[in-house]
Design a protein around this motif. Structure first.
Motif, PDB file in Angstrom:
ATOM      1  N   LEU A 146       0.883  -1.293  -0.065  1.00  0.00           N
ATOM      2  CA  LEU A 146       0.008  -0.086   0.093  1.00  0.00           C
ATOM      3  C   LEU A 146       0.752   1.162  -0.122  1.00  0.00           C
ATOM      4  CD1 LEU A 146      -2.820  -0.821   2.594  1.00  0.00           C
ATOM      5  CD2 LEU A 146      -3.068  -1.140   0.088  1.00  0.00           C
ATOM      6  N   ALA A 147       0.265   2.392  -0.444  1.00  0.00           N
ATOM      7  CA  ALA A 147       1.152   3.541  -0.747  1.00  0.00           C
ATOM      8  C   ALA A 147       1.011   4.211   0.697  1.00  0.00           C
ATOM      9  CB  ALA A 147       0.469   4.458  -1.739  1.00  0.00           C
ATOM     10  N   LEU A 148       2.056   5.258   0.933  1.00  0.00           N
ATOM     11  CA  LEU A 148       2.144   5.763   2.134  1.00  0.00           C
ATOM     12  C   LEU A 148       1.374   7.359   1.827  1.00  0.00           C
ATOM     13  CD1 LEU A 148       5.705   5.393   3.376  1.00  0.00           C
ATOM     14  CD2 LEU A 148       3.709   4.290   4.287  1.00  0.00           C
ATOM     15  N   CYS A 149       0.825   7.705   3.041  1.00  0.00           N
ATOM     16  CA  CYS A 149       0.182   9.118   3.003  1.00  0.00           C
ATOM     17  C   CYS A 149       1.280  10.102   2.726  1.00  0.00           C
ATOM     18  CB  CYS A 149      -0.768   9.281   4.268  1.00  0.00           C
ATOM     19  SG  CYS A 149      -1.470  10.991   4.264  1.00  0.00           S
ATOM     20  N   ASP A 150       0.789  11.231   2.097  1.00  0.00           N
ATOM     21  CA  ASP A 150       1.653  12.392   1.964  1.00  0.00           C
ATOM     22  C   ASP A 150       2.452  12.800   3.234  1.00  0.00           C
ATOM     23  OD1 ASP A 150       3.163  14.535   0.231  1.00  0.00           O
ATOM     24  OD2 ASP A 150       1.702  15.863   1.622  1.00  0.00           O
ATOM     25  N   GLN A 151       3.641  12.842   3.312  1.00  0.00           N
ATOM     26  CA  GLN A 151       4.375  13.367   4.835  1.00  0.00           C
ATOM     27  C   GLN A 151       4.046  14.729   5.260  1.00  0.00           C
ATOM     28  OE1 GLN A 151       6.524  11.156   6.522  1.00  0.00           O
ATOM     29  NE2 GLN A 151       5.963  12.734   8.073  1.00  0.00           N
ATOM     30  N   GLU A 152       3.877  15.469   4.305  1.00  0.00           N
ATOM     31  CA  GLU A 152       3.508  16.865   4.736  1.00  0.00           C
ATOM     32  C   GLU A 152       2.021  16.982   5.285  1.00  0.00           C
ATOM     33  OE1 GLU A 152       2.994  21.491   2.824  1.00  0.00           O
ATOM     34  OE2 GLU A 152       3.885  19.731   1.815  1.00  0.00           O
ATOM     35  N   LEU A 153       1.143  16.242   4.785  1.00  0.00           N
ATOM     36  CA  LEU A 153      -0.347  16.130   5.076  1.00  0.00           C
ATOM     37  C   LEU A 153      -0.048  15.534   6.447  1.00  0.00           C
ATOM     38  CD1 LEU A 153      -3.248  16.529   4.222  1.00  0.00           C
ATOM     39  CD2 LEU A 153      -3.178  14.138   3.588  1.00  0.00           C
ATOM     40  N   ALA A 154       0.622  14.439   6.608  1.00  0.00           N
ATOM     41  CA  ALA A 154       0.342  13.719   7.848  1.00  0.00           C
ATOM     42  C   ALA A 154       1.234  14.506   8.848  1.00  0.00           C
ATOM     43  CB  ALA A 154       1.536  12.249   8.026  1.00  0.00           C
ATOM     44  N   ASP A 155       2.240  15.300   8.771  1.00  0.00           N
ATOM     45  CA  ASP A 155       2.796  16.257   9.855  1.00  0.00           C
ATOM     46  C   ASP A 155       1.611  17.461  10.052  1.00  0.00           C
ATOM     47  OD1 ASP A 155       5.055  14.708   9.711  1.00  0.00           O
ATOM     48  OD2 ASP A 155       6.012  16.185   8.200  1.00  0.00           O
ATOM     49  N   ARG A 156       0.993  17.765   9.111  1.00  0.00           N
ATOM     50  CA  ARG A 156       0.033  18.824   9.791  1.00  0.00           C
ATOM     51  C   ARG A 156      -1.031  18.308  10.099  1.00  0.00           C
ATOM     52  NH1 ARG A 156      -3.810  22.039   5.019  1.00  0.00           N
ATOM     53  NH2 ARG A 156      -4.863  23.333   6.885  1.00  0.00           N
ATOM     54  N   TRP A 157      -1.746  17.293  10.071  1.00  0.00           N
ATOM     55  CA  TRP A 157      -3.114  16.874  10.604  1.00  0.00           C
ATOM     56  C   TRP A 157      -2.826  16.033  11.729  1.00  0.00           C
ATOM     57  CZ3 TRP A 157      -7.294  19.487   9.861  1.00  0.00           C
ATOM     58  CH2 TRP A 157      -7.544  20.191   8.827  1.00  0.00           C
ATOM     59  N   GLY A 158      -1.595  15.265  11.524  1.00  0.00           N
ATOM     60  CA  GLY A 158      -1.606  13.953  12.827  1.00  0.00           C
ATOM     61  C   GLY A 158      -2.372  12.968  12.529  1.00  0.00           C
ATOM     62  N   GLU A 159      -2.218  11.891  13.742  1.00  0.00           N
ATOM     63  CA  GLU A 159      -2.770  10.838  13.286  1.00  0.00           C
ATOM     64  C   GLU A 159      -4.325  10.586  13.385  1.00  0.00           C
ATOM     65  OE1 GLU A 159      -2.699   6.266  15.838  1.00  0.00           O
ATOM     66  OE2 GLU A 159      -0.877   7.607  15.810  1.00  0.00           O
ATOM     67  N   GLN A 160      -5.001  11.538  14.374  1.00  0.00           N
ATOM     68  CA  GLN A 160      -6.457  11.288  14.680  1.00  0.00           C
ATOM     69  C   GLN A 160      -7.200  11.485  13.627  1.00  0.00           C
ATOM     70  OE1 GLN A 160      -8.732  14.304  15.405  1.00  0.00           O
ATOM     71  NE2 GLN A 160     -10.410  12.712  15.235  1.00  0.00           N
ATOM     72  N   PRO A 161      -7.272  12.532  13.001  1.00  0.00           N
ATOM     73  CA  PRO A 161      -8.055  12.894  11.772  1.00  0.00           C
ATOM     74  C   PRO A 161      -7.713  12.007  10.674  1.00  0.00           C
ATOM     75  CG  PRO A 161      -6.682  14.726  11.922  1.00  0.00           C
ATOM     76  CD  PRO A 161      -6.302  13.948  13.286  1.00  0.00           C
ATOM     77  N   LEU A 162      -6.631  11.627  10.458  1.00  0.00           N
ATOM     78  CA  LEU A 162      -5.947  10.869   9.240  1.00  0.00           C
ATOM     79  C   LEU A 162      -6.667   9.200   9.508  1.00  0.00           C
ATOM     80  CD1 LEU A 162      -2.622  12.166   8.143  1.00  0.00           C
ATOM     81  CD2 LEU A 162      -4.753  12.572   7.187  1.00  0.00           C
ATOM     82  N   THR A 163      -6.300   8.821  10.740  1.00  0.00           N
ATOM     83  CA  THR A 163      -7.012   7.500  10.883  1.00  0.00           C
ATOM     84  C   THR A 163      -8.309   7.276  10.889  1.00  0.00           C
ATOM     85  OG1 THR A 163      -6.481   7.712  13.206  1.00  0.00           O
ATOM     86  CG2 THR A 163      -4.649   6.814  11.783  1.00  0.00           C
TER      87      THR A 163
END
Length: 849
Positions: A459-476
């Protein structure tokens, strides 16, 4: 003597009356539209008057006396007493017509009428005829003129409107003529002050003549144009009057005068319908809602609601409105920011303007715009479902992919959602590590536990910049994987050919496809259930997806993740299946089923392993695996690792598995171990055990696999010397009959016939032995020099009739202990028989049994 004489004779200014009691003086003075009469006996009275006069046409005097024909002119004066504020009061004079002196003709109009009416011969009543009819019309004109010029305009002016029923013929004619004119006379006070209209026939305004001071301009309303809203309070009417200028003040709807004037009555629902499309500031709408707080909600279903606009759009003077509060979202303080509200409006959501939000709207069906309520609206769900195609939509108002992701992630963060709360969010398009859009449910959070255990490139990884900005809770919460994800479904039809991704079964169309070999699991489940014409239904299915993506070397970490809530329930909780006849069964969950048959534990399949250091009765039957550091017995059992015989037999098919392994010659089993296993099997329900063709038995002290038809339950210890070459199934004596029933094999006591053929001598059982063994002890036994039974020499034999035969002291002890059901005490009985003096010693030792 009263004020009427001075009002009737305008040339008379003062009257002085001398009586024995003193002097009474009445003076009249003019003050604009008002006439003041100062009575030394009664005080000052203010009158609002109007006077009209004119010549009488000769034709009206034909039947009148000569003296009247010599005076061919007429006059009419109306006078209404007023208070200091100019409001009308009922006159103190008698309610009769003055012509110009008082007559006996009653007058119900709330004013003093002084008119040159022709009188009959009694001089007490007006004479009927054309002149009287003419003067009635002129009096009605004058009365209309009086009200048209009345100042100040107020609700008290309505008191001057006469009722429809007259007190006499003249009074009735006057009332009718007046009521014909008043509907088109502007004299009613509007609910809210208005500027004078450019239309002269709708509004009238005057400069109010005060008692000497400067006047003020007041605007009045004609009854034919006026309206009264029924059943609302004064505050509501004042607010509505700002947009409905013809409204009268509240509280007048029950006044009979308004019915006489023909004032329109407007139901509140109709007044609200007129507000459709109205453009007003949000604060005005909030004032309206505040005024309607106590009104029946059924009357407010069509209430317009101003909507929030896009702050980035061109500035609008007034917000647009929608009809009815239902399906409208009410923004909460600090819950949604302006940019988010603007984007939601572009998605087609009806979000009330924050400045107009009011609790009344929620009472009428509007939904509080909590982040989760907004997130789960059909508009947002549809936008998320189509987010992968957002770039192909050529609509200027449509949100692009970045704007939609920003909006949804904001709502998810503010709603504090957990992964799996809203599974449909997995379709949200988010940028992957290469910047390309991909569904959130197919992305992995960088540096997350799942990224560490996943096979590279799956599986592809999420964009690193997006992950840094939003953090784990909203993305997961949107489906990005940081750990294993759960698939939840209800009422799943267990048909392998039809177990497709369907909206009716799974939360999202793609969820079933994420469960590797789910159709095979379904087939295995059906094999455990009775055949039915209608497929059974799993009432709830909770499963872990993406198990097939785990790297082979990462299973220790993966199992540790699966052993923690909420994933743990998907592994340990059985699936409840509803059968067509209404009964239910519990079957192994998908997650446990998948893990059992894959090399996830020390590179081996868990279903063929037992925990090292666990139940010794399973030694040799299962390969041992070191489970130190992973001591959750329930998880181990779910994986298929055998932790104990009891846990194994509690599982569906556990007894068949144990018997199958016992029938495997390659797996070593000791006699003691076999005895314990058969004793455990004997405690099961016979319906839970499938009959085996081969059984593990003890043959001449050697454990072998034998044909089940040849096996015998070892239930009689006295017959063991007669069992050479016979396959025996060892079991606790209390369980022998049950094991025979379960396995459908013979019992030794019923198979071998061993009739005693030698002679012996009967002896009484010693009392200490009877005390030791209890009430079931035989009273006597038969002692033999040489005991023979079945052609074999025995130490002891208990015949079917219950008689104990023995040839040795140990044989007596064993026979009596077996007969009394106290087999473990046979050695103690032997000690007593050998040395009766030890009775007290052994009795003390039994304290510690």
């Amino acid at each position: 003597m009263d004020d009427a004489l001075l009002l009737a004779l305008p040339g008379l200014e003062e009257i002085v009356i001398e009586t024995p009691d003193g002097v009474r003086t009445l003076r009249r003075s003019r003050h604009g539209a008002y006439t003041h009469v100062d009575d030394s006996a009664r005080g000052l009275t203010r009158w609002r008057t109007v006077s009209v006069h004119g010549p009488v046409e000769p034709g009206l005097l034909i039947d009148r006396p000569v003296e009247e024909r010599l005076r061919p002119h007429w006059s009419v004066t109306w006078a209404v007493p007023v208070d200091a504020e100019g409001a009308p009061r009922f006159p103190r004079t008698a309610a009769v017509v003055h012509a110009p002196t008082p007559t006996d003709e009653p007058l119900g109009v709330p004013a003093l009428l002084i008119a040159s009416l022709p009188l009959d011969t009694t001089r007490r009543h007006p004479a009927p005829g054309p002149l009287t009819d003419y003067l009635v019309q002129r009096a009605a004109d004058a009365y209309a003129e009086l009200l048209a010029g009345w100042q100040p305009v107020s609700t008290t002016t309505i008191d001057l409107v006469p009722g429809p029923l007259g007190k006499g013929e003249l009074d009735g004619a006057l009332r009718g003529a007046i009521l014909e004119r008043l509907p088109r006379i502007a004299f009613l006070e509007p609910a809210a002050p208005r500027e004078p209209s450019a239309e002269p026939d709708q509004w009238a305004s005057w400069e109010t003549p005060g008692d000497g001071g400067p006047g003020r301009t007041t605007t009045a309303l004609r009854p034919v144009e006026a309206e009264v809203v029924e059943g609302v309070g004064a505050q509501t009417v004042r607010v509505l009057a700002e947009v409905l200028p013809c409204l009268l003040p509240a509280g007048l709807e029950r006044r009979a005068e308004l019915r006489s004037l023909g004032v329109a009555r407007v139901p509140l629902t109709e007044a609200i319908d007129r507000l459709a499309g109205l453009e007003r500031e949000p604060e005005w709408w909030r004032r309206l809602y505040d005024s309607l707080a106590g009104v029946d909600p059924d009357r407010l279903s069509g209430l317009p609601v101003p909507l929030a606009g896009d702050p980035d759009a061109p500035e609008q003077e007034k917000p647009r409105t929608t009809i009815g509060p239902r399906q409208v979202l009410l923004p909460l303080p600090d819950a949604l920011t302006g940019p988010v509200l603007g984007r939601l409006s572009r998605l087609g959501l009806k979000v009330a303007h924050p400045g107009a939000a009011h609790p009344l709207l929620e009472k009428l069906g509007a939904l509080p715009a909590t982040p989760r309520a907004v997130l789960t609206t059909p508009q947002v769900r549809a936008a998320v479902a189509g987010s992968m195609d957002a770039g192909e939509v050529w609509d200027e108002d449509a949100l692009d992919g970045d704007e939609l992701a920003e909006t949804v992630l904001t709502l998810v963060r503010d709603a504090e959602l957990a992964p799996g709360d809203e599974p449909w969010l997995g379709a949200l398009a988010l940028p992957d590590e290469d910047g390309e859009p991909a569904p959130a449910g197919e992305l992995v959070l960088p540096a997350s536990p799942f990224a560490e255990i996943m096979r590279e490139g799956e599986l592809a990884l999420c964009d690193q910049e997006l992950a840094d900005r939003w953090g784990e809770q909203p993305l997961t919460a949107c489906g990005v994987l940081a750990t294993f994800a759960l698939v939840r479904a209800t009422d799943v039809v267990l048909d392998p050919d039809d177990l497709e991704p369907r909206d009716s079964d799974f939360a999202e169309p793609d969820d079933a496809g994420l469960l590797d070999a789910v159709d095979v699991w379904c087939e295995d489940v059906l094999d455990q259930l009775p055949d039915t014409p209608v497929p059974p239904v799993a009432t709830e299915l909770v499963a872990v997806r993406d198990l097939d993506l785990v790297d082979d070397d990462a299973w220790p970490q993966a199992l540790a993740m699966l052993a923690r809530p909420p994933l743990r329930d998907a592994l340990t909780q059985p699936v409840r299946v509803l059968l067509p006849d209404g009964t239910t069964r519990s079957v192994r969950p998908y997650t446990a089923w998948w893990l059992r048959d894959h090399p996830v534990l020390d590179g081996r399949r868990p279903a063929g392993l037992r925990a090292a250091g666990g139940d010794p009765r399973l030694a040799g039957l299962y390969d041992s695996v070191d489970a130190t550091g992973f001591d959750d017995a329930q998880v181990l059992r779910a994986l298929g690792v055998r932790t104990s015989v009891d846990a194994l037999l509690d599982e569906p098919g556990g007894a068949a598995e144990l018997l199958g392994r016992l029938a495997d010659e390659e797996r070593p089993v000791a006699p003691v171990q076999l005895h314990s296993l058969y004793t455990a099997l004997a405690g099961l329900d016979p319906e839970q055990v499938t009959l085996a063709d081969e059984l593990r038995a003890v043959v001449d002290d050697e454990v072998r696999v034998v044909d089940a038809a040849d096996a015998v339950i070892a239930d009689a210890p006295d017959l063991l010397p007669l069992t050479a070459g016979l396959p025996l199934l060892p079991v606790a004596p209390a369980r022998a009959a049950e094991l025979a029933e379960i396995l459908q094999v013979r019992r030794l006591g019923e198979t071998v016939e061993a009739e005693v053929t030698s002679e012996g001598e009967e002896h009484r059982v010693p009392d200490p032995v009877r005390a030791l063994l209890g009430a079931g002890t035989p009273h006597t036994y038969v002692e033999h020099e040489e005991l023979r039974a079945g052609g074999v020499e025995l130490d002891w034999r208990r015949t079917p009739d219950g008689v104990v035969h023995a040839a040795t002291l140990e044989g007596v002890a064993a026979g009596l202990a077996w007969a009394a059901g106290q087999w473990p005490r046979r050695f103690e009985v032997a000690a007593l028989l050998e040395d009766p003096s030890r009775t007290e010693e052994l009795a003390r030792d039994r304290w510690f049994d």
